[in-house]
Design a protein around this motif. Structure first.
Motif, PDB file in Angstrom:
ATOM      1  N   LEU A 116      -3.485   6.556   3.500  1.00 16.71           N
ATOM      2  CA  LEU A 116      -4.505   7.253   4.550  1.00 16.71           C
ATOM      3  C   LEU A 116      -4.674   6.558   5.822  1.00 16.71           C
ATOM      4  O   LEU A 116      -5.012   7.228   6.872  1.00 16.71           O
ATOM      5  N   GLY A 117      -4.992   5.136   5.778  1.00 21.25           N
ATOM      6  CA  GLY A 117      -5.349   4.684   6.932  1.00 21.25           C
ATOM      7  C   GLY A 117      -3.838   4.098   7.870  1.00 21.25           C
ATOM      8  O   GLY A 117      -4.096   3.737   8.971  1.00 21.25           O
ATOM      9  N   GLU A 118      -2.806   4.505   7.114  1.00 14.33           N
ATOM     10  CA  GLU A 118      -1.629   4.136   7.886  1.00 14.33           C
ATOM     11  C   GLU A 118      -1.579   2.657   8.274  1.00 14.33           C
ATOM     12  O   GLU A 118      -1.046   2.260   9.576  1.00 14.33           O
ATOM     13  N   VAL A 119      -1.847   1.706   7.349  1.00 15.11           N
ATOM     14  CA  VAL A 119      -1.885   0.337   7.544  1.00 15.11           C
ATOM     15  C   VAL A 119      -0.401  -0.091   7.622  1.00 15.11           C
ATOM     16  O   VAL A 119       0.183   0.108   6.670  1.00 15.11           O
ATOM     17  N   LEU A 126      -0.691  -4.976   5.203  1.00 14.34           N
ATOM     18  CA  LEU A 126      -1.226  -4.920   3.947  1.00 14.34           C
ATOM     19  C   LEU A 126      -0.350  -3.831   3.219  1.00 14.34           C
ATOM     20  O   LEU A 126      -0.213  -2.543   3.325  1.00 14.34           O
ATOM     21  N   PRO A 127       0.323  -4.168   2.159  1.00 15.87           N
ATOM     22  CA  PRO A 127       1.473  -3.241   1.409  1.00 15.87           C
ATOM     23  C   PRO A 127       0.590  -2.515   0.562  1.00 15.87           C
ATOM     24  O   PRO A 127      -0.455  -3.010  -0.021  1.00 15.87           O
ATOM     25  N   SER A 128       1.366  -1.476   0.215  1.00 16.95           N
ATOM     26  CA  SER A 128       0.552  -0.532  -1.092  1.00 16.95           C
ATOM     27  C   SER A 128       1.041  -1.128  -2.201  1.00 16.95           C
ATOM     28  O   SER A 128       1.765  -2.092  -2.612  1.00 16.95           O
ATOM     29  N   PRO A 129       0.522  -0.760  -3.240  1.00 15.46           N
ATOM     30  CA  PRO A 129       0.359  -1.317  -4.548  1.00 15.46           C
ATOM     31  C   PRO A 129       1.844  -1.061  -5.033  1.00 15.46           C
ATOM     32  O   PRO A 129       2.636  -1.808  -5.540  1.00 15.46           O
ATOM     33  N   VAL A 130       2.569  -0.001  -4.796  1.00 19.17           N
ATOM     34  CA  VAL A 130       3.641   0.360  -5.088  1.00 19.17           C
ATOM     35  C   VAL A 130       4.860  -0.651  -4.225  1.00 19.17           C
ATOM     36  O   VAL A 130       5.679  -1.165  -5.045  1.00 19.17           O
ATOM     37  N   ASP A 131       4.611  -0.960  -3.236  1.00 13.88           N
ATOM     38  CA  ASP A 131       5.548  -1.790  -2.489  1.00 13.88           C
ATOM     39  C   ASP A 131       5.266  -3.129  -3.062  1.00 13.88           C
ATOM     40  O   ASP A 131       6.150  -4.173  -3.091  1.00 13.88           O
ATOM     41  N   THR A 132       3.991  -3.286  -3.450  1.00 14.05           N
ATOM     42  CA  THR A 132       3.972  -4.778  -4.062  1.00 14.05           C
ATOM     43  C   THR A 132       4.858  -4.965  -5.477  1.00 14.05           C
ATOM     44  O   THR A 132       5.199  -5.975  -5.547  1.00 14.05           O
ATOM     45  N   VAL A 133       4.637  -4.098  -6.143  1.00 12.71           N
ATOM     46  CA  VAL A 133       5.316  -4.132  -7.358  1.00 12.71           C
ATOM     47  C   VAL A 133       6.703  -3.892  -7.297  1.00 12.71           C
ATOM     48  O   VAL A 133       7.556  -4.787  -7.885  1.00 12.71           O
ATOM     49  N   ALA A 134       7.410  -3.566  -6.209  1.00 15.83           N
ATOM     50  CA  ALA A 134       8.631  -3.502  -5.804  1.00 15.83           C
ATOM     51  C   ALA A 134       9.228  -4.837  -5.510  1.00 15.83           C
ATOM     52  O   ALA A 134      10.184  -4.955  -5.717  1.00 15.83           O
ATOM     53  N   ALA A 135       8.443  -5.456  -4.938  1.00 16.89           N
ATOM     54  CA  ALA A 135       8.725  -6.978  -4.421  1.00 16.89           C
ATOM     55  C   ALA A 135       9.265  -7.676  -5.952  1.00 16.89           C
ATOM     56  O   ALA A 135      10.121  -8.715  -5.691  1.00 16.89           O
ATOM     57  N   LEU A 136       8.904  -7.291  -7.043  1.00 20.75           N
ATOM     58  CA  LEU A 136       9.237  -8.162  -8.126  1.00 20.75           C
ATOM     59  C   LEU A 136      10.650  -7.797  -8.405  1.00 20.75           C
ATOM     60  O   LEU A 136      11.143  -8.611  -9.203  1.00 20.75           O
ATOM     61  N   PHE A 137      11.343  -6.875  -8.155  1.00 23.02           N
ATOM     62  CA  PHE A 137      12.751  -6.504  -8.044  1.00 23.02           C
ATOM     63  C   PHE A 137      13.545  -7.256  -7.052  1.00 23.02           C
ATOM     64  O   PHE A 137      14.755  -6.891  -7.146  1.00 23.02           O
ATOM     65  N   LEU A 163      -9.775   1.602 -10.564  1.00 24.35           N
ATOM     66  CA  LEU A 163     -10.335   2.382  -9.336  1.00 24.35           C
ATOM     67  C   LEU A 163      -9.980   1.357  -8.407  1.00 24.35           C
ATOM     68  O   LEU A 163      -9.672   1.822  -7.100  1.00 24.35           O
ATOM     69  N   LEU A 164     -10.026   0.016  -8.455  1.00 26.31           N
ATOM     70  CA  LEU A 164      -9.787  -0.880  -7.272  1.00 26.31           C
ATOM     71  C   LEU A 164      -8.285  -0.553  -6.758  1.00 26.31           C
ATOM     72  O   LEU A 164      -8.063  -0.403  -5.657  1.00 26.31           O
ATOM     73  N   VAL A 165      -7.412  -0.484  -7.555  1.00 21.46           N
ATOM     74  CA  VAL A 165      -6.225  -0.264  -7.279  1.00 21.46           C
ATOM     75  C   VAL A 165      -5.967   1.042  -6.681  1.00 21.46           C
ATOM     76  O   VAL A 165      -5.022   1.226  -5.460  1.00 21.46           O
ATOM     77  N   LEU A 166      -6.576   2.186  -7.027  1.00 19.82           N
ATOM     78  CA  LEU A 166      -6.351   3.423  -6.373  1.00 19.82           C
ATOM     79  C   LEU A 166      -7.068   3.390  -5.016  1.00 19.82           C
ATOM     80  O   LEU A 166      -6.673   3.974  -4.025  1.00 19.82           O
ATOM     81  N   GLY A 167      -8.089   2.891  -4.943  1.00 20.79           N
ATOM     82  CA  GLY A 167      -8.633   2.773  -3.635  1.00 20.79           C
ATOM     83  C   GLY A 167      -7.863   1.935  -2.622  1.00 20.79           C
ATOM     84  O   GLY A 167      -7.804   2.335  -1.216  1.00 20.79           O
ATOM     85  N   TRP A 168      -7.304   0.773  -3.139  1.00 13.97           N
ATOM     86  CA  TRP A 168      -6.398  -0.027  -2.211  1.00 13.97           C
ATOM     87  C   TRP A 168      -5.014   1.001  -1.643  1.00 13.97           C
ATOM     88  O   TRP A 168      -4.709   0.958  -0.608  1.00 13.97           O
TER      89      TRP A 168
END
Length: 256
Positions: free
Chosen positions: A32-35, A40-51, A21-26
């Motif tokens: 939705l907030g167009e941050v 503040l990167p999204s979880p998808v962008d954060t995981v992409a940094a691993l590559f 729920l925390l990850v989904l809320g993030w």
């Protein structure tokens, strides 16, 4: 027994659910907030940094994990050994313990530059900083646990000519296990902080070092991934301590 196992599964499921729920809320907050990505990167962008291979994730993860586990294991071994020495010699405890308390009051961030001067910079000084922070709660709680043993039990073993080692292994150590693991759990958290502080002060490898490097380029996703990986290393260490506590304390209770 079945009820206890069901309760454990329920607690584990709730923990996983809360994290999801925390990850989904993030994710939805960012989308939705167009941050902005650099804020503040999204979880998808954060995981992409691993590559991003130029960040040498595997090498940095292994370096930080080695510093944390190395400093922690040293703290456990030397901390329990020191507490055992104190239990055998009251004079030693009265002389050394006040000194340890005073040394523990020194901010480790202030000691960091000195440790780097003495040991250069890199893996060794970071391990030493992790050890210095994790050592005190272990020695303090273990010493207390060894003192909490009922004197009548020790007198009984001595009356049948039990050795000092037998008193420790049969009476003191089993009775002190809850205190020992209490200190070990606190020390697990502190060892992570100590290693990262060391990497911030002076290092050329590790997740803390990497976070400082990507800060310059405003790669916030990589910084977030660094924080997540550091947290995961700490969770693994804490989980191993919990598993060992469950194995030793529960087994000792069954034997008793």
């Amino acid at each position: 027994m079945k009820t206890e196992k069901t309760g454990e599964i329920r607690r584990f499921g709730l923990a996983v659910l809360v994290h999801l729920l925390l990850v989904l809320g993030w994710h939805f907050f960012v989308v939705l907030g167009e941050v902005p990505h650099f804020v503040l990167p999204s979880p998808v962008d954060t995981v992409a940094a691993l590559f991003k291979g130029d960040y040498r994730w595997t090498e940095n993860i292994l370096t930080t994990a080695g510093e944390i586990f190395g400093g922690y294991i040293l703290a456990v071994v030397i901390g329990i050994g020191s507490a055992l020495l104190f239990s055998w010699s009251k004079l030693t405890e009265e002389v050394v313990m006040p000194l340890l308390v005073s040394l523990n009051m020194i901010p480790k961030v202030a000691l960091g530059p000195l440790i780097i001067v003495w040991f250069s910079y890199g893996f060794l000084p970071n391990t030493v900083i992790a050890f210095s922070i994790a050592y005190f709660p272990i020695v303090l709680t273990t010493a207390r646990g060894l003192r909490e043993v009922e004197p009548e039990l020790i007198d009984l073993v001595r009356s049948i000519r039990g050795s000092r080692w037998q008193i420790f292994t049969k009476i003191q150590f089993p009775g002190a296990l809850p205190y020992i693991f209490s200190g070990m759990k606190v020390a697990a958290v502190l060892a992570v902080a100590g290693a990262i502080v060391g990497e911030f002060l002076g290092s050329e490898r590790g997740l803390g070092y990497l976070m400082l490097q990507v800060q310059v380029t405003l790669d916030t996703a990589a910084m977030f991934m660094g924080v997540i990986l550091i947290t995961l290393i700490g969770v693994v260490l804490y989980g191993l301590v919990l598993a060992l506590e469950r194995l030793m304390v529960v087994r000792d209770a069954r034997v008793a």
